[in-house]
Design an enzyme around this catalytic site. Structure first.
Site, short mmCIF file in Angstrom:
data_model
loop_
_atom_site.label_atom_id
_atom_site.label_comp_id
_atom_site.label_asym_id
_atom_site.label_seq_id
_atom_site.Cartn_x
_atom_site.Cartn_y
_atom_site.Cartn_z
N SER A 180 0.80 -1.22 0.00
CA SER A 180 0.00 0.00 0.00
C SER A 180 0.84 1.27 0.00
O SER A 180 0.38 2.32 -0.46
CB SER A 180 -0.96 0.00 1.20
N ARG A 181 2.05 1.20 0.55
CA ARG A 181 2.86 2.42 0.67
C ARG A 181 4.34 2.08 0.56
O ARG A 181 4.72 0.91 0.49
CB ARG A 181 2.73 3.09 2.04
N ASN B 96 -3.31 -9.86 7.17
CA ASN B 96 -2.21 -9.82 8.14
C ASN B 96 -1.26 -10.98 7.87
O ASN B 96 -1.62 -12.14 8.05
CB ASN B 96 -2.81 -9.92 9.55
N LYS C 86 15.48 -9.60 10.71
CA LYS C 86 16.06 -9.40 9.38
C LYS C 86 17.26 -10.33 9.14
O LYS C 86 17.47 -10.81 8.02
CB LYS C 86 16.45 -7.93 9.20
N ILE D 74 16.06 4.30 3.91
CA ILE D 74 15.19 4.66 2.78
C ILE D 74 14.07 5.58 3.28
O ILE D 74 13.48 5.33 4.35
CB ILE D 74 14.56 3.38 2.15
N SER E 282 17.29 -6.25 5.57
CA SER E 282 17.75 -4.90 5.91
C SER E 282 19.25 -4.98 6.15
O SER E 282 19.76 -6.00 6.64
CB SER E 282 17.08 -4.40 7.19
N TYR F 236 14.00 -6.24 15.62
CA TYR F 236 13.98 -6.01 14.17
C TYR F 236 15.23 -6.61 13.50
O TYR F 236 15.14 -7.28 12.48
CB TYR F 236 13.90 -4.50 13.93
N VAL F 237 16.38 -6.36 14.12
CA VAL F 237 17.64 -6.88 13.57
C VAL F 237 17.62 -8.40 13.55
O VAL F 237 18.01 -9.04 12.55
CB VAL F 237 18.85 -6.35 14.37
N ALA F 238 17.12 -9.01 14.65
CA ALA F 238 17.04 -10.48 14.71
C ALA F 238 16.13 -10.99 13.59
O ALA F 238 16.44 -11.99 12.92
CB ALA F 238 16.52 -10.92 16.07
P1 NAI Z 1 6.16 1.26 5.61
O1 NAI Z 1 5.88 1.33 7.07
O2 NAI Z 1 6.21 2.51 4.82
O3 NAI Z 1 5.10 0.24 4.91
C1 NAI Z 1 4.87 -1.01 5.48
C2 NAI Z 1 3.91 -1.79 4.62
O4 NAI Z 1 3.73 -3.09 5.25
C3 NAI Z 1 2.52 -1.18 4.53
O5 NAI Z 1 1.99 -1.45 3.25
C4 NAI Z 1 1.72 -1.94 5.60
O6 NAI Z 1 0.32 -2.00 5.32
C5 NAI Z 1 2.36 -3.31 5.49
N1 NAI Z 1 2.21 -4.12 6.71
C6 NAI Z 1 2.61 -3.82 7.97
N2 NAI Z 1 2.28 -4.81 8.81
C7 NAI Z 1 1.68 -5.78 8.07
C8 NAI Z 1 1.11 -7.05 8.36
N3 NAI Z 1 1.07 -7.55 9.59
N4 NAI Z 1 0.56 -7.77 7.33
C9 NAI Z 1 0.57 -7.27 6.06
N5 NAI Z 1 1.09 -6.08 5.73
C10 NAI Z 1 1.63 -5.34 6.72
O7 NAI Z 1 7.54 0.47 5.49
P2 NAI Z 1 8.72 0.55 4.40
O8 NAI Z 1 9.73 1.51 4.89
O9 NAI Z 1 8.15 0.70 3.05
O10 NAI Z 1 9.36 -0.91 4.58
C11 NAI Z 1 9.08 -2.00 3.71
C12 NAI Z 1 10.05 -3.12 4.02
O11 NAI Z 1 11.39 -2.66 3.84
C13 NAI Z 1 9.96 -3.63 5.46
O12 NAI Z 1 10.16 -5.03 5.48
C14 NAI Z 1 11.12 -2.92 6.13
O13 NAI Z 1 11.58 -3.63 7.26
C15 NAI Z 1 12.13 -2.91 5.01
N6 NAI Z 1 13.19 -1.92 5.17
C16 NAI Z 1 12.89 -0.59 5.21
C17 NAI Z 1 13.91 0.33 5.36
C18 NAI Z 1 13.67 1.81 5.39
O14 NAI Z 1 14.64 2.55 5.63
N7 NAI Z 1 12.46 2.29 5.16
C19 NAI Z 1 15.31 -0.10 5.52
C20 NAI Z 1 15.50 -1.51 5.47
C21 NAI Z 1 14.46 -2.38 5.30
#
Ligand code: NAI
Length: 254
Positions: free
Chosen positions: A15-16, A70, A166, A195, A149, A162-164
């Site tokens: 979604s985002r 979920n 990833k 990011i 990550s 979170y680190v564990a």
């Molecule tokens: P965000 O918070 O902007 O978006 C998270 C997305 O995951 C949303 O679409 C949300 O609806 C969905 N979501 C959350 N919990 C959920 C669940 N239980 N079931 C289904 N969907 C769920 O996060 P972002 O920054 O876009 O991160 C995406 C991935 O990238 C994550 O796995 C995050 O750990 C990883 N990541 C992000 C970094 C960053 O700097 N933003 C750095 C390294 C890794």
């Protein structure tokens, strides 16, 4: 609904942020993208964001459909994949992107914060991979791409849960890559650095500055930077790559 013969991609958390950028990077004319999202704190806002992703995908002449699922729920994940398989009969690409943070120092960390992060990030990746692998093994082809990550490799204070999760995703990637390779399915990970998304927007400025100080390229990455590596791993050009971790972190880990 996808049309017959379309390439089918599944993206969790589309979604985002990075997930939306991945949906757009995979949005080629012959592709249908199923993506999910989940936000119990703001279900309506999340559904609106998902509708916006669907619209953006449609502008690329691909199609997309989304629902709240979920990834930490076995029942919801299995239902989601059963629907996809009944509609398309196949899954070409799975991107395990959904993830959350619940940051705290170890000694102050609530058990719930530990469990929530492990359940969404790690168990969610396992549940979706298992569901998709069953059909990919029958097809004798498929691509699974896990979003890890950089901190899963270098560590980070205040994020032990979170680190564990990833680091474990990287282990899961390597084990499943070996297991599924004989059936023509590749499994790789992308490890983003810092990011610009909602996940990092909430961090205090001093924490952002500390992250950026560790980035040799001297700037934060964009969701599209991560999505480009995912699109590569999903492409024909990456057919001889499996069990690898591509770091998209501006050099945070070299
Ligand atoms: P965000 O918070 O902007 O978006 C998270 C997305 O995951 C949303 O679409 C949300 O609806 C969905 N979501 C959350 N919990 C959920 C669940 N239980 N079931 C289904 N969907 C769920 O996060 P972002 O920054 O876009 O991160 C995406 C991935 O990238 C994550 O796995 C995050 O750990 C990883 N990541 C992000 C970094 C960053 O700097 N933003 C750095 C390294 C890794």
């Amino acid at each position: 609904m996808p049309e017959k013969g379309q390439r089918t991609a599944v993206v969790t958390g589309g979604s985002r942020g990075i997930g939306r950028a991945i949906c757009l990077a995979l949005a080629m004319p012959d592709t249908h993208i199923y993506f999910n999202y989940f936000n119990p704190g703001d279900p309506e806002g999340e559904a609106e964001a998902a509708a916006e992703t669907e619209k953006m995908v449609a502008q690329s002449k691909a199609t997309a459909s989304s629902q709240s699922v979920n990834v930490a729920s076995e029942e919801e994940v299995n239902g989601f994949f059963d629907t996809i398989i009944s509609e398309t009969g196949r899954i070409d690409i799975l991107v395990n992107n959904a993830g959350i943070t619940r940051d705290s120092l170890l000694v102050r960390m609530k058990t719930k914060a530990w469990d929530d992060v492990i359940d969404v990030n790690l168990k969610g990746t396992f549940l979706c991979s298992r569901a998709a692998a069953k059909i990919m093994m029958k097809q004798r082809e498929g691509r699974i791409i896990n979003i890890a990550s950089v901190v899963g490799v270098i560590g980070n204070p205040g994020q032990s849960n979170y680190v564990a999760s990833k680091a474990a995703i990287i282990g899961l990637t390597k084990a499943t890559a070996k297991e599924l390779a004989p059936r023509g399915v590749t499994v790789n990970a992308v490890a983003p650095g810092f990011i610009e998304t909602d996940m990092t927007a909430v961090l205090p400025q001093n924490v952002k500055d500390a992250f950026l100080a560790q980035v040799p390229l001297g700037r934060a990455g964009k969701p599209a930077d991560v999505a480009a590596s995912v699109a590569f791993l999903a492409s024909e050009s990456a057919s001889y790559l499996t069990g690898q971790v591509i770091h998209v972190s501006g050099g945070m880990y070299i």
